[in-house]
Design an enzyme around this catalytic site. Structure first.
Site, short mmCIF file in Angstrom:
data_model
loop_
_atom_site.label_atom_id
_atom_site.label_comp_id
_atom_site.label_asym_id
_atom_site.label_seq_id
_atom_site.Cartn_x
_atom_site.Cartn_y
_atom_site.Cartn_z
CG HIS A 1 5.59 1.27 -2.27
ND1 HIS A 1 5.28 -0.08 -2.21
CD2 HIS A 1 6.89 1.35 -2.65
CE1 HIS A 1 6.36 -0.77 -2.54
NE2 HIS A 1 7.36 0.07 -2.81
CD GLU B 1 4.02 3.29 1.53
OE1 GLU B 1 3.03 3.36 0.79
OE2 GLU B 1 4.50 2.22 1.92
CG HIS C 1 3.22 -3.94 -4.18
ND1 HIS C 1 3.63 -4.73 -3.13
CD2 HIS C 1 3.11 -2.68 -3.67
CE1 HIS C 1 3.74 -3.99 -2.04
NE2 HIS C 1 3.43 -2.74 -2.33
CD GLU D 1 1.07 -0.42 -2.55
OE1 GLU D 1 0.59 -1.33 -1.86
OE2 GLU D 1 2.19 0.09 -2.34
ZN ZN Z 1 3.56 -0.93 -1.35
#
Ligand code: ZN
Length: 321
Positions: free
Chosen positions: A202, A284, A109, A146
């Site tokens: 992430h 993640e 992002h 995030e």
């Molecule tokens: Zn993400």
């Protein structure tokens, strides 16, 4: 929820069936993951280090630290603030064991995506289908995004890898560009750099109670511009090593909602993986919407451990390859 785009819709949660799988996994998993499984099986034996590293007031604390004149100029294990590289600092010449190796780090992002929803919502071709250019990503319930998390871990990771002599390229650095780049471009940056390894960082936005990390591996796809057949094997090697070292450094358990306790998930719906021609995985690091994971993800000391774990996995992969 609206902040979650399709690029990162989590797979359907499944509860772990860890027990019956333990024996089968023994032949598949690196030692560190086995260590976790043994820990889980015994149910005692000391808390992983990360569980003692809890930062209870994320937003205020990190904001204060990042603006304080006494804040450290470089990331440190004790820093609660964001790791910021001094502006304009040149990349040191590689002289360590990773001299000549190129690593592309993709902070998931972009903090600017929130102000550029029209741009990030446009569709791009990911080979198998079309998908939004990028998404805003998730956040903790207290509002730590995030995008901010991924940039901070990326900065810490870059410092660690450059110390080993590697050349590190970012897909973006928050304000440059102002948003995105799109997921197809994120893959192309790694390809154009002929990266020896690429990592997309992430944190997840799953339901409370779902916690733990998982590494996402590219599945085999061959459609349109996507052809992952040559990178599936090396990416699995890279991802398995990162899962092991991430667990060892952070003590964060493998996901209890995807991956059946292995910390590994294979996906064929992510443009950043489908379009990669270099070994690449996503990680993640935890679930921002779970209070236990959020306490870790908002701790600068824990993010340093996360970067350390990712770095060690990459170093291990590159030294063997
Ligand atoms: Zn993400």
């Amino acid at each position: 929820m609206s902040y979650l785009g399709p690029e990162f819709d989590p797979p359907q949660p499944r509860r772990s069936r860890r027990g019956p799988l333990t024996v089968a996994l023994a032949v598949l998993l690196p030692g560190a993951l086995l260590g976790w499984l043994a820990y889980e099986a015994v149910g005692d034996g000391g808390s992983p280090d990360a569980r003692r590293t809890v930062s209870p007031a994320p937003s205020a604390r990190t904001s204060a630290a990042s603006t304080s004149p006494s804040a450290p100029a470089s990331p440190s294990a004790s820093s609660g603030g964001d790791a910021k590289a001094p502006a304009g600092e040149p990349t040191p010449l590689g002289t360590g064991p990773l001299k000549g190796k190129v690593i592309v780090v993709d902070p998931g992002h972009n903090p600017g995506n929130f102000q550029h929803t029209t741009e990030i919502n446009r569709q791009v071709d990911i080979g198998t289908n079309r998908k939004e250019c990028d998404t805003t990503g998730t956040s903790t319930n207290a509002g730590y995004t995030e995008a901010r998390f991924t940039l901070d871990v990326a900065h810490r990771l870059r410092t660690l890898l450059e110390r080993q002599g590697a050349t590190v390229r970012f897909t973006h650095d928050g304000d440059s560009p102002a948003w995105g780049p799109c997921v197809d471009e994120r893959a192309r940056i790694g390809n154009a750099a002929h990266a020896d390894a690429a990592i997309s960082i992430h944190a997840d936005g799953s339901a409370s109670g779902n916690r733990g990390f998982h590494v996402i591996l590219p599945g085999s796809v061959h459609a349109g511009a996507a052809d992952t057949r040559k990178i599936v094997g090396p990416s699995r090697d890279l991802g398995t090593r990162i899962a092991g070292t991430f667990l060892r450094e952070t003590g964060e358990p493998p996901s209890n909602y995807v991956g059946d306790g292995t910390g590994l998930v294979t996906r064929t719906d992510l443009g950043g993986l489908n379009l990669s021609t270099v070994p690449k995985v996503f990680i993640e690091c935890g679930n921002m919407r779970d209070s236990k994971d959020a306490a870790l993800l908002t701790s600068g000391a824990w993010r340093q451990k996360a970067a350390q774990g990712i770095s060690e996995g990459i170093v291990s992969f590159l030294r063997e390859s």
